[in-house]
Design a protein around this motif. Structure first.
Motif, PDB file in Angstrom:
ATOM      1  N   LYS A   1      11.094  -1.215  -3.910  1.00  0.00           N
ATOM      2  CA  LYS A   1      10.655  -1.033  -2.525  1.00  0.00           C
ATOM      3  C   LYS A   1      10.328   0.440  -2.263  1.00  0.00           C
ATOM      4  N   GLU A   2      11.181   1.329  -2.771  1.00  0.00           N
ATOM      5  CA  GLU A   2      10.937   2.772  -2.618  1.00  0.00           C
ATOM      6  C   GLU A   2       9.671   3.183  -3.372  1.00  0.00           C
ATOM      7  N   VAL A   3       9.510   2.639  -4.583  1.00  0.00           N
ATOM      8  CA  VAL A   3       8.330   2.965  -5.391  1.00  0.00           C
ATOM      9  C   VAL A   3       7.047   2.574  -4.654  1.00  0.00           C
ATOM     10  N   LEU A   4       7.049   1.409  -4.024  1.00  0.00           N
ATOM     11  CA  LEU A   4       5.858   0.939  -3.315  1.00  0.00           C
ATOM     12  C   LEU A   4       5.513   1.847  -2.129  1.00  0.00           C
ATOM     13  N   GLN A   5       6.532   2.465  -1.539  1.00  0.00           N
ATOM     14  CA  GLN A   5       6.272   3.390  -0.426  1.00  0.00           C
ATOM     15  C   GLN A   5       5.732   4.727  -0.929  1.00  0.00           C
ATOM     16  N   GLU A   6       6.131   5.114  -2.143  1.00  0.00           N
ATOM     17  CA  GLU A   6       5.791   6.437  -2.672  1.00  0.00           C
ATOM     18  C   GLU A   6       4.635   6.434  -3.673  1.00  0.00           C
ATOM     19  N   MET A   7       4.164   5.266  -4.092  1.00  0.00           N
ATOM     20  CA  MET A   7       3.239   5.196  -5.223  1.00  0.00           C
ATOM     21  C   MET A   7       1.946   5.981  -4.970  1.00  0.00           C
ATOM     22  N   PRO A   8       1.386   6.587  -6.028  1.00  0.00           N
ATOM     23  CA  PRO A   8       0.103   7.287  -5.893  1.00  0.00           C
ATOM     24  C   PRO A   8      -1.000   6.293  -5.509  1.00  0.00           C
ATOM     25  N   GLN A   9      -1.945   6.719  -4.708  1.00  0.00           N
ATOM     26  CA  GLN A   9      -3.051   5.839  -4.302  1.00  0.00           C
ATOM     27  C   GLN A   9      -3.901   5.403  -5.497  1.00  0.00           C
TER      28      GLN A   9
ATOM     29  N   TRP B   1      -2.946   4.187  -8.134  1.00  0.00           N
ATOM     30  CA  TRP B   1      -2.438   2.923  -8.667  1.00  0.00           C
ATOM     31  C   TRP B   1      -3.181   1.733  -8.056  1.00  0.00           C
ATOM     32  N   LEU B   2      -3.669   1.894  -6.852  1.00  0.00           N
ATOM     33  CA  LEU B   2      -4.397   0.824  -6.179  1.00  0.00           C
ATOM     34  C   LEU B   2      -5.900   0.926  -6.372  1.00  0.00           C
ATOM     35  N   ARG B   3      -6.396   2.148  -6.561  1.00  0.00           N
ATOM     36  CA  ARG B   3      -7.833   2.370  -6.412  1.00  0.00           C
ATOM     37  C   ARG B   3      -8.606   2.682  -7.692  1.00  0.00           C
ATOM     38  N   LEU B   4      -7.945   3.129  -8.760  1.00  0.00           N
ATOM     39  CA  LEU B   4      -8.693   3.479  -9.974  1.00  0.00           C
ATOM     40  C   LEU B   4      -9.018   2.237 -10.801  1.00  0.00           C
ATOM     41  N   THR B   5     -10.218   2.206 -11.390  1.00  0.00           N
ATOM     42  CA  THR B   5     -10.540   1.112 -12.314  1.00  0.00           C
ATOM     43  C   THR B   5     -10.439   1.553 -13.769  1.00  0.00           C
ATOM     44  N   THR B   6     -10.565   2.856 -14.028  1.00  0.00           N
ATOM     45  CA  THR B   6     -10.364   3.372 -15.389  1.00  0.00           C
ATOM     46  C   THR B   6      -9.496   4.620 -15.301  1.00  0.00           C
ATOM     47  N   HIS B   7      -8.753   4.869 -16.340  1.00  0.00           N
ATOM     48  CA  HIS B   7      -7.795   5.972 -16.295  1.00  0.00           C
ATOM     49  C   HIS B   7      -8.081   7.022 -17.372  1.00  0.00           C
ATOM     50  N   ARG B   8      -7.402   8.130 -17.252  1.00  0.00           N
ATOM     51  CA  ARG B   8      -7.610   9.224 -18.200  1.00  0.00           C
ATOM     52  C   ARG B   8      -7.065   8.872 -19.576  1.00  0.00           C
ATOM     53  N   LEU B   9      -7.887   9.133 -20.591  1.00  0.00           N
ATOM     54  CA  LEU B   9      -7.476   8.841 -21.965  1.00  0.00           C
ATOM     55  C   LEU B   9      -6.611   9.947 -22.554  1.00  0.00           C
ATOM     56  N   ASP B  10      -6.615  11.128 -21.911  1.00  0.00           N
ATOM     57  CA  ASP B  10      -5.826  12.226 -22.475  1.00  0.00           C
ATOM     58  C   ASP B  10      -4.325  12.044 -22.230  1.00  0.00           C
TER      59      ASP B  10
ATOM     60  N   HIS C   1      -2.203  -2.451 -15.395  1.00  0.00           N
ATOM     61  CA  HIS C   1      -2.150  -1.185 -14.655  1.00  0.00           C
ATOM     62  C   HIS C   1      -0.703  -0.950 -14.237  1.00  0.00           C
ATOM     63  N   PRO C   2      -0.385   0.164 -13.589  1.00  0.00           N
ATOM     64  CA  PRO C   2       1.009   0.430 -13.217  1.00  0.00           C
ATOM     65  C   PRO C   2       1.654  -0.697 -12.411  1.00  0.00           C
ATOM     66  N   LEU C   3       0.954  -1.222 -11.397  1.00  0.00           N
ATOM     67  CA  LEU C   3       1.573  -2.241 -10.532  1.00  0.00           C
ATOM     68  C   LEU C   3       1.808  -3.554 -11.281  1.00  0.00           C
TER      69      LEU C   3
ATOM     70  N   ALA D   1      -6.254  -8.878 -15.692  1.00  0.00           N
ATOM     71  CA  ALA D   1      -4.891  -8.934 -15.171  1.00  0.00           C
ATOM     72  C   ALA D   1      -4.936  -9.161 -13.665  1.00  0.00           C
ATOM     73  N   MET D   2      -3.840  -9.614 -13.092  1.00  0.00           N
ATOM     74  CA  MET D   2      -3.768  -9.700 -11.636  1.00  0.00           C
ATOM     75  C   MET D   2      -4.175  -8.348 -11.064  1.00  0.00           C
ATOM     76  N   THR D   3      -5.108  -8.346 -10.117  1.00  0.00           N
ATOM     77  CA  THR D   3      -5.684  -7.097  -9.629  1.00  0.00           C
ATOM     78  C   THR D   3      -4.639  -6.270  -8.879  1.00  0.00           C
ATOM     79  N   PRO D   4      -4.842  -4.946  -8.775  1.00  0.00           N
ATOM     80  CA  PRO D   4      -3.835  -4.102  -8.122  1.00  0.00           C
ATOM     81  C   PRO D   4      -3.473  -4.544  -6.701  1.00  0.00           C
ATOM     82  N   GLU D   5      -4.504  -4.868  -5.897  1.00  0.00           N
ATOM     83  CA  GLU D   5      -4.191  -5.232  -4.504  1.00  0.00           C
ATOM     84  C   GLU D   5      -3.413  -6.540  -4.430  1.00  0.00           C
TER      85      GLU D   5
END
Length: 609
Positions: free
Chosen positions: A6-14, A16-25, A68-70, A212-216
């Protein structure tokens, strides 16, 4: 645990919901998902949930459609409640594909499957088509309320609809629980140590044939889990958004067919492939089906074609060399002549422009070789090909209108919506057909439904917002790319740049991606290759370090801002045979970026070579 989430969901970076591709580095593919969860569990054990700590977790998956993270946290939490290994819980946006994943593995292992269900089956589940077209074997029966589940020699799958994320007692007689959650998707629970061998195969189905089940939707599921409440249906504008998306695609492509929109580019490609297999079975039941695919094209396309062929005796993949020293037109001509001699059904999948060499064939000649009538050994007219065009790199070019490049041959075009159509906001993909191929759309739509892979409400909403401005964004990004390519050729004339010519740009081919073959040195081919690969990484690291707010080590293309750098051989060509991989840098630019700053850093790179 639930209080912590519950705390994580309040604090999570945006992101986690909005990116479709992530940094490979910050991503290690060999530890996909596990590395993220290992670090997440450390935070959990220390009760750390601030946004800064969460944002520093390593990338869970390179593409959000794979996980993804979620989704990782949802699967981890459900596994914890069952005292299972995390990898035994896998979330899907589709309600049918988890069942298909089990059926696929059991087909290849010649193992029996029993599918039991409570209530109603998922809407798209079509037992007849799954047996006839996919080649799957299974028994299907509805469970009466309170009925006991008996032992079975083989795999037992239990499908049941749920109104909230909750746990139920796992029974020894059930190997796979598929809990469906309406528009949210489904969660597969793999029960029993003896079924651990299914994990990798099921994950790979999620990677190649669905998302996968989508972030939203995962966020809604997690909120249901931590609050122990039923899902609350969000007010949806899906129908209105869908009407707008379909009409905009028609306007952009000038195609006459209905457009179909899937949860990702590979979801729509899978519907095309299985729809065409069904078409071939109906029209030419005794003939072999050949999917003709470039060996070095996008790894997902290549892998998916081979996976379809592995399940069906009369389906085979044929290589179509298109890049470098190979000419697509000559290769198509040669392959179609060969397949006519075999009296086979030719389905050709190709990217235009090609990836990563950004080459465009002579389209007049391509049309000619695709249209040329050929004869079988018995003297009959050979079956004409269907040309399946991946035009993700140039979704603005007209191929399918009645006066366009491919009007005289059966042609289907598709594009990944995570690129220019949505500007990187969602993963959805779409396809259309020209007039000659329009009759094929019905079967493709049927298999999109069977796999429950249609785009989600949010995907339609974001496409409705982004598609109308797509052509202008493509034009603006091309201007930046042409300027950057011209600059590189001036300051580093020894580099080989693969990009469209000015003449092709005049014809409408205005991609904003190019590949860069850096000059190298060494006494042997191996030394030169090693030096070049190191130089690739040096350039990319310099760019993402010096311009972190704009330059990313990432595989995307068509984003709304910034510049993405990647090496196809280590990202998009992941499953391609080693000899067909391209160890060159691929660069994609956007309409919104600081071009002068990128020139400045590139000049520094050249002076330090």
């Amino acid at each position: 645990m639930l209080a912590y989430i519950k705390e994580v969901l309040q604090e999570m970076p945006q992101d986690w919901l909005r990116l479709t591709t992530h940094r490979l580095d910050i991503y290690d593919e060999s530890q996909a998902k596990s590395q993220f969860l290992d670090e997440f569990e450390k935070l959990y054990n220390n009760n750390v949930s601030d946004q800064k700590s969460l944002s520093q977790l390593p990338t869970a998956y390179d593409y959000i459609r794979l996980g993804h993270p979620l989704s990782s946290i949802l699967e981890w939490a459900i596994a914890k409640t069952y005292a299972l290994k995390t990898e035994s819980v896998i979330s899907f946006q589709s309600k049918t594909v988890p069942v298909l994943a089990v059926l696929r593995k059991n087909l290849l292992e010649n193992k029996s499957t029993r599918i039991l269900y409570r209530g109603d089956l998922p809407t798209g589940f079509d037992a007849t088509a799954l047996k006839a077209v996919y080649g799957y074997n299974f028994e299907l029966s509805k469970l009466d309320e309170g009925a006991a589940i008996t032992a079975y020699k083989g795999s037992t799958v239990l499908i049941s609809a749920q109104s909230r994320i909750a746990t139920h007692t796992l029974e020894d007689a059930v190997d796979f629980y598929v809990d469906t959650y309406g528009d949210l998707g489904s969660i597969l629970i793999i029960n029993g140590e003896e079924n651990n061998t299914y994990v990798g195969d099921i994950q790979h189905v999620r990677r190649r044939e669905t998302v996968a089940m989508t972030p939203e939707n995962t966020l809604v599921a997690l909120e249901s889990l931590v609050n122990t409440t039923d899902f609350t249906a969000k007010k949806s504008t899906k129908e209105a958004d869908k009407v707008k998306v379909l009409s905009t695609i028609k306007e952009i492509t000038q195609a006459n067919s209905k457009a179909l929109v899937g949860s990702s580019g590979l979801s729509i490609q899978y519907a095309i492939m299985m729809g065409l297999v069904a078409e071939a079975q109906e029209q030419h039941p005794d003939k072999a089906i050949k999917f003709v695919v470039p060996p070095n094209c996008y790894g997902g396309t290549n892998d998916q074609a081979r996976r379809v062929a592995a399940c069906l005796d009369n389906v085979e993949v044929v290589d179509l060399p298109v890049d470098g020293d190979n000419d697509m037109v000559q290769s198509v001509d040669r392959v179609l002549t060969l397949l006519a001699e075999q009296d086979a059904i030719p389905y050709i999948i190709a990217e235009i422009p090609t990836n990563p060499r950004v080459e465009v064939p002579d389209l007049v000649k391509l049309k000619e070789v695709l249209s040329t009538p050929r004869r079988t050994p018995s003297g009959d007219t050979a079956i004409d090909p269907v040309f399946i065009l991946d035009q993700t790199f140039c979704p603005n070019v007209h191929f399918l209108g009645d006066d366009d490049y491919l009007s005289t041959v059966r042609a289907i075009s598709y594009a990944s919506g995570s690129k220019f159509p949505s500007g990187g906001k969602v993963t959805a993909g779409y396809c259309v057909a020209n007039t000659k191929a329009t009759p094929l759309i019905a079967n493709i739509e049927k298999h999109l439904t069977i796999c429950d892979n249609e785009a989600t409400a949010l995907q339609y909403e974001l496409l409705a917002q982004q598609l109308p401005s797509m052509n202008q964004r493509i034009a603006d990004a091309y201007v930046n790319t042409r300027k950057f390519v011209t600059f590189i050729s001036e300051v580093l004339p020894d580099a080989k740049i693969n990009f469209v010519s000015e003449e092709l740009a005049q014809e409408g081919f205005t991609p904003s991606v190019f590949s860069l073959d850096l000059p190298t040195k060494g006494d042997t081919p191996a030394q030169r290759e090693t030096y070049k690969r190191a130089l690739n990484h040096k350039l990319i690291n310099l760019m993402i370090t010096e311009i972190p707010e704009e330059s990313k080590y990432c595989v995307s293309y068509g984003q709304l801002k910034g510049v993405y750098w990647t090496i196809p051989a280590t990202s998009t060509q992941g499953t391609t045979k080693e000899g067909d991989k391209d160890y060159i840098a691929r660069v994609s630019l956007s309409p919104n970026m600081d071009l002068e700053r990128h020139k400045e850093i590139f000049r520094e790179f050249v002076s330090d070579m």
